[in-house]
Enzyme design. Sequence first.
Site, PDB file in Angstrom:
ATOM      1  N   ASP A  30       1.168  -1.848  -0.247  1.00 32.33           N
ATOM      2  CA  ASP A  30      -0.136  -0.248   0.378  1.00 32.33           C
ATOM      3  C   ASP A  30       1.035   0.798  -0.158  1.00 32.33           C
ATOM      4  O   ASP A  30       2.485   1.454   0.814  1.00 32.33           O
ATOM      5  CB  ASP A  30      -1.158   0.426   1.417  1.00 32.33           C
ATOM      6  CG  ASP A  30      -1.694   1.231   0.930  1.00 32.33           C
ATOM      7  OD1 ASP A  30      -3.047   0.348   1.085  1.00 32.33           O
ATOM      8  OD2 ASP A  30      -1.855   1.759   1.432  1.00 32.33           O
ATOM      9  N   ASN A  87     -13.015  -2.809   2.899  1.00 32.60           N
ATOM     10  CA  ASN A  87     -13.859  -1.732   2.814  1.00 32.60           C
ATOM     11  C   ASN A  87     -14.795  -2.068   1.990  1.00 32.60           C
ATOM     12  O   ASN A  87     -13.965  -2.174   0.534  1.00 32.60           O
ATOM     13  CB  ASN A  87     -13.403  -0.309   2.960  1.00 32.60           C
ATOM     14  CG  ASN A  87     -12.127  -0.031   4.279  1.00 32.60           C
ATOM     15  OD1 ASN A  87     -12.502  -0.623   4.968  1.00 32.60           O
ATOM     16  ND2 ASN A  87     -10.865   0.660   4.302  1.00 32.60           N
ATOM     17  N   GLY A  93     -15.716   3.213   3.889  1.00 30.22           N
ATOM     18  CA  GLY A  93     -14.458   3.391   3.446  1.00 30.22           C
ATOM     19  C   GLY A  93     -14.202   3.145   2.605  1.00 30.22           C
ATOM     20  O   GLY A  93     -12.334   3.588   2.717  1.00 30.22           O
ATOM     21  N   GLN A  94     -14.620   2.691   1.787  1.00 31.48           N
ATOM     22  CA  GLN A  94     -13.732   2.656   0.425  1.00 31.48           C
ATOM     23  C   GLN A  94     -13.474   3.322  -0.196  1.00 31.48           C
ATOM     24  O   GLN A  94     -14.216   4.768  -0.645  1.00 31.48           O
ATOM     25  CB  GLN A  94     -14.777   1.200  -0.015  1.00 31.48           C
ATOM     26  CG  GLN A  94     -13.889   0.743  -1.784  1.00 31.48           C
ATOM     27  CD  GLN A  94     -14.903  -0.017  -2.296  1.00 31.48           C
ATOM     28  OE1 GLN A  94     -15.899  -0.753  -1.904  1.00 31.48           O
ATOM     29  NE2 GLN A  94     -13.955  -0.274  -3.179  1.00 31.48           N
ATOM     30  N   HIS A 100      -9.770  -4.845  -3.073  1.00 31.08           N
ATOM     31  CA  HIS A 100      -9.326  -4.911  -2.301  1.00 31.08           C
ATOM     32  C   HIS A 100      -9.268  -5.647  -1.224  1.00 31.08           C
ATOM     33  O   HIS A 100      -9.960  -5.441  -0.242  1.00 31.08           O
ATOM     34  CB  HIS A 100      -8.121  -3.971  -2.491  1.00 31.08           C
ATOM     35  CG  HIS A 100      -8.560  -2.440  -2.219  1.00 31.08           C
ATOM     36  ND1 HIS A 100      -9.457  -2.041  -3.051  1.00 31.08           N
ATOM     37  CD2 HIS A 100      -8.059  -1.794  -1.018  1.00 31.08           C
ATOM     38  CE1 HIS A 100     -10.319  -1.223  -2.373  1.00 31.08           C
ATOM     39  NE2 HIS A 100      -9.598  -0.763  -0.657  1.00 31.08           N
ATOM     40  N   LEU A 101      -7.994  -6.464  -0.668  1.00 32.23           N
ATOM     41  CA  LEU A 101      -8.073  -7.067   0.718  1.00 32.23           C
ATOM     42  C   LEU A 101      -6.533  -6.762   1.037  1.00 32.23           C
ATOM     43  O   LEU A 101      -5.529  -6.444   0.798  1.00 32.23           O
ATOM     44  CB  LEU A 101      -7.475  -8.581   0.380  1.00 32.23           C
ATOM     45  CG  LEU A 101      -7.397  -9.283   1.641  1.00 32.23           C
ATOM     46  CD1 LEU A 101      -8.617  -9.248   2.491  1.00 32.23           C
ATOM     47  CD2 LEU A 101      -7.133 -10.821   1.304  1.00 32.23           C
ATOM     48  N   HIS A 102      -6.431  -5.668   2.588  1.00 30.86           N
ATOM     49  CA  HIS A 102      -5.586  -4.986   2.540  1.00 30.86           C
ATOM     50  C   HIS A 102      -5.443  -6.433   3.728  1.00 30.86           C
ATOM     51  O   HIS A 102      -5.557  -6.646   4.250  1.00 30.86           O
ATOM     52  CB  HIS A 102      -6.588  -4.006   3.679  1.00 30.86           C
ATOM     53  CG  HIS A 102      -6.369  -3.011   3.226  1.00 30.86           C
ATOM     54  ND1 HIS A 102      -6.040  -1.321   3.047  1.00 30.86           N
ATOM     55  CD2 HIS A 102      -8.197  -2.443   2.698  1.00 30.86           C
ATOM     56  CE1 HIS A 102      -7.458  -0.408   2.252  1.00 30.86           C
ATOM     57  NE2 HIS A 102      -7.268  -1.334   1.575  1.00 30.86           N
TER      58      HIS A 102
END
Length: 114
Positions: A30, A87, A93-94, A100-102
């Site tokens: 990120d 998110n 909060g996207q 996407h996977l954090h």
Amino acid sequence: MSDCIFCKIAEKKIPSKIVHEDDKTVAFDDVNPQAPTHVLVIPKRHVASLTEMNEVDAGLLGHLMLTGSKVAKLKGIAEGGYRFVINTGRNGGQTVFHLHLHILGGRPMHWPPG
Ligand code: DGP
């Protein structure tokens, strides 16, 4: 999708620090890390969010999770523990509308999340 930043990352049209790649997913650091380790795993196929996924995508979603687990091991955070976050939508909060996977790790996580 032509104006999607994560599609461009998947296609290597814009640079990123790629951690792992296979035929269906790309994992990269990120740009604005919220923990010592902060990696995003995305499907190569453009999907705006989790809300757009359905039963036929179960395999891809499972693959995303297993890839996240693999990345946690590669990054050395699996033993200490880590957190997955997806998110979704405005209240979730996207900010980037490509699923996407954090993967966050390298420090203790707080609960409840903000
Ligand atoms: P979310 O809020 O869940 O939509 O998270 C989007 C994340 O994407 C955020 O943590 C910052 C990251 N991000 C946004 N643009 C870029 C970029 O161009 N490169 C990389 N590596 N990460 C990005």
